[in-house]
Design a protein around this motif. Structure first.
Motif, short mmCIF file in Angstrom:
data_model
loop_
_atom_site.label_atom_id
_atom_site.label_comp_id
_atom_site.label_asym_id
_atom_site.label_seq_id
_atom_site.Cartn_x
_atom_site.Cartn_y
_atom_site.Cartn_z
N PHE A 6 0.77 -1.22 -0.10
CA PHE A 6 -0.05 -0.07 0.13
C PHE A 6 0.77 1.22 -0.02
O PHE A 6 0.28 2.32 -0.41
CB PHE A 6 -1.02 -0.02 1.04
N ALA A 7 2.18 0.99 0.35
CA ALA A 7 3.02 2.31 0.65
C ALA A 7 3.67 2.72 -0.74
O ALA A 7 4.33 3.77 -0.78
CB ALA A 7 3.96 2.06 1.57
N HIS A 8 3.26 1.84 -1.76
CA HIS A 8 4.01 2.24 -3.20
C HIS A 8 3.64 3.47 -3.64
O HIS A 8 4.49 4.12 -4.13
CB HIS A 8 3.63 0.95 -4.16
N GLY A 9 2.17 3.74 -3.81
CA GLY A 9 1.83 5.09 -4.10
C GLY A 9 2.70 6.43 -3.41
O GLY A 9 3.01 7.57 -4.25
N ASP A 10 3.05 6.31 -2.13
CA ASP A 10 3.62 7.22 -1.60
C ASP A 10 5.18 7.33 -2.20
O ASP A 10 5.92 8.54 -1.83
CB ASP A 10 3.53 6.84 0.12
N ILE A 11 5.83 6.18 -2.55
CA ILE A 11 7.02 6.12 -3.17
C ILE A 11 7.09 7.10 -4.16
O ILE A 11 8.00 8.01 -4.55
CB ILE A 11 7.21 4.60 -3.54
N VAL A 12 6.06 7.02 -5.26
CA VAL A 12 5.83 7.97 -6.29
C VAL A 12 6.08 9.32 -5.75
O VAL A 12 6.64 10.18 -6.49
CB VAL A 12 4.49 7.55 -6.73
N MET A 13 5.20 9.72 -4.75
CA MET A 13 5.19 11.03 -4.08
C MET A 13 6.70 11.55 -3.84
O MET A 13 7.13 12.40 -3.93
CB MET A 13 4.29 11.12 -3.00
N VAL A 43 -1.34 9.06 -3.99
CA VAL A 43 -2.58 8.15 -3.54
C VAL A 43 -3.33 7.86 -4.83
O VAL A 43 -3.74 6.51 -5.20
CB VAL A 43 -3.46 8.83 -2.55
N MET A 44 -3.80 8.71 -5.56
CA MET A 44 -4.43 8.38 -6.80
C MET A 44 -3.87 7.65 -7.76
O MET A 44 -4.25 6.49 -8.28
CB MET A 44 -5.18 9.66 -7.55
#
Ligand SMILES: Nc1ncnc2c1ncn2[C@@H]1O[C@H](COP(=O)(O)OP(=O)(O)OP(=O)(O)O)[C@@H](O)[C@H]1O
Ligand SMILES: [Mg+2]
Lengths: 297, 236
Positions: free
Chosen positions: A39-46, A223-224
């Motif tokens: 679930f933390a993968h999107g936050d890696i994007v950020m 997130v999105m």
């Protein structure tokens, strides 16, 4: 819609799709190996986008230093997360791992708020990415083909690593059977670490390219894209790298085309991803490229 | 080569090994026999560091193997063919064999050793670039064996090579093991359900029963022993 506009929309869809695909690969690799939805993968994007932003704004680095550096540093953060939050829990029931992933996600988002500030920041793209390219009557800015080409190069590198190198062979073995991979004299912890590194590097690249396309960054910006990329990974057949790429492109193109053909529906744009997902999974529960797989115990 | 003393293993509350001791001398074939659930696989998994023993010692040429992970045990010269073969079905035959040599230093010799495995099992060469999942059960067993040999083990451990194979094919596989031992001096620890076949190629054997060693002796003697014949070989 004219043909030129169609090409313009297609280019947009493919560039958006290649971003989803870049991010989706990390989800699918981690799932393939640990049966974990990270679930933390999107936050890696950020994080990727912010590290690149600070590299340019605070440390005055030229983009061609700041961007690769941000990818490397963010890949390092991915490795640290695996080491600290996932590895110690690997032998426990899967639900613990999921909970830890959710916790890491919140942690990164809140840290982002504290360290970077909650207010969106303007991400300035290098000037050469802002040149208008004419396609007949329509036009796209040069960052669109740049995103597509960059993503394509990264995909090629990834496919090479996974299919043609020794470590890639170990990754493929690991996704089938961790215990037996260890019996081959392979340090499985190290291969898992390498997979997180690769996935996070691609997500960071995705984050930077995302910020180039949508040049406003904020701590929740991952997130999105993260959610959409996860859907892309499931569409493609989770655990399958080629599938994740296909799922990403499919989602990006369909999303843009629906809005282009039915402008009235543009408010529901994000909902399409879910509609496509539900429809596809009704007819093909394993996703496009997925094979029926037994759950690992 | 391998010395196990007083090994105890628990799975949660289940006491799976009650202090077993066994010895595998250099260049011998040692058979580990016993009924389902006796603890044979557990013993091998313990040696490979997959399962942690509660008590006891495992020495390889005098050095303790306890506390090492599988990949480190492999680097020390032990290879295991796991129960049910477990070849990587998504990889080609050739890739499976290359993986077996993953940890070796002299990578230039790997090519040559793959050829040697092909020589041992010509069928694998015909199927070299096919996914291992498309092989038959017997071919997969040969692949699992070849893959284990690729690490150039000083000790080769095999968990039920004849599982799911026709009697004829399991004869062939066991004969290959015997040849390997005779020609190269390969030390082998062999688990088998088919006690008779195993005793025919082994030098020495241990018979396990619910977590303990019940009987041991030279394979030829055990094969003649009345009690063994009745209980384990089904001969009255
Ligand atoms: N992961 C596990 N968790 C709990 N119990 C286990 C586990 N693995 C094995 N056991 C138990 O330990 C005992 C020994 O099992 P083991 O697999 O070593 O037997 P085996 O001699 O190899 O049998 P078989 O001939 O059927 O392969 C059995 O009672 C089994 O149920
Ligand atoms: Mg067993």
């Amino acid at each position: 819609m004219t043909f030129d506009q169609f090409i313009q929309n297609l280019a947009n869809g493919i560039s958006l799709g290649s971003l989803y695909a870049l991010i989706a690969i990390g989800y699918t690799m981690v799932y393939g190996i640990l049966r974990l939805i990270n679930f933390a993968h999107g936050d890696i994007v950020m994080l990727g986008a912010y590290v690149a932003f600070y590299g340019v704004v605070m440390f005055m680095l030229p983009w061609w230093v700041a961007f690769p550096l941000a990818i490397i540093l963010t890949a390092g953060i991915g490795v640290i997360i695996e080491r600290a939050a996932y590895r110690p829990l690997r032998s426990f029931p899967r639900i613990n791992l999921f909970t830890s992933a959710v916790a890491v996600s919140f942690l990164l988002e809140n840290l982002g708020n504290v360290i970077f500030g909650g207010r969106p920041k303007a991400f300035e793209r290098p000037a050469f990415m802002d040149i208008a390219l004419q396609i007949g009557e329509a036009s796209v800015l040069s960052y669109t083909p740049i995103i597509i080409v960059t993503a394509a190069i990264l995909f090629a590198i990834l496919i090479y690593i996974v299919n043609r190198t020794k470590v890639g062979m170990a990754m493929r073995a690991l996704s089938k059977d961790i215990e037996t991979t260890g019996l081959m004299g392979i340090n499985t912890d190290r291969i898992i670490m390498f997979s997180f590194m690769l996935g996070s590097a691609l997500a960071a690249a995705g984050g930077i390219l995302w910020a180039i396309k949508f040049p406003q960054i904020n701590p929740l910006m991952g997130v999105m894209p993260g959610l959409k990329a996860f859907i892309a990974a499931v569409l493609g057949g989770i655990g399958n790298i080629t599938g994740a790429m296909l799922g990403g492109f499919l989602l990006g193109v369909v999303e843009i085309m629906i809005v282009a053909f039915f402008p009235d529906l543009s408010g529901y744009r994000d909902a399409f991803a879910y509609v496509i997902l539900i429809l596809l999974l009704l007819f093909r529960p394993t996703g496009i490229m997925g094979e029926v797989q037994a759950e690992k115990v | 080569m391998l010395e196990i003393q007083n090994l105890h293993v628990f799975y949660g509350g289940i006491h799976a090994l009650h202090g077993i001791s066994l010895n595998v001398p250099d260049e011998k074939i040692i058979a580990l026999l016993g009924a389902n659930g006796a603890g044979k696989s557990t013993t091998l998994r313990c040696i490979m560091g997959i399962v942690k023993p509660a008590e006891g010692s495992i020495l390889l040429n005098g050095e303790s193997l306890l506390g090492y992970k599988s990949f480190e045990v492999v680097k020390k010269g032990v290879a295991m063919v796991p129960e049910g073969r477990r070849v990587f079905t998504n990889l080609t035959v050739y890739e499976n064999l290359s993986l077996g040599a993953y940890a070796r230093k002299e990578q230039d010799k790997v090519r040559q050793d793959i050829e040697a495995v092909y020589h041992l099992f010509p069928r694998l060469q015909e199927r070299a670039f096919q996914p291992a999942g498309t092989l038959s059960g017997g071919e997969q067993q040969m692949l699992a064996l070849g893959r284990a040999l690729m690490s150039k083990p000083t000790l080769l451990m095999i968990d039920e090579p004849s599982l799911g194979l026709s009697p004829l094919l399991s004869q062939t596989v066991l004969k290959r093991l015997k040849d390997l031992n005779r020609d190269t001096g390969q030390t082998i620890l062999l688990i088998e359900q088919n006690a008779r076949a195993a005793l025919s190629i082994a030098d020495y054997a241990y018979i396990m029963e619910v977590g303990s060693i019940r009987l041991e002796g030279a394979a030829a003697d055990l094969a003649k022993d009345d009690q063994v014949r009745q209980t384990y070989l089904g001969i009255h």
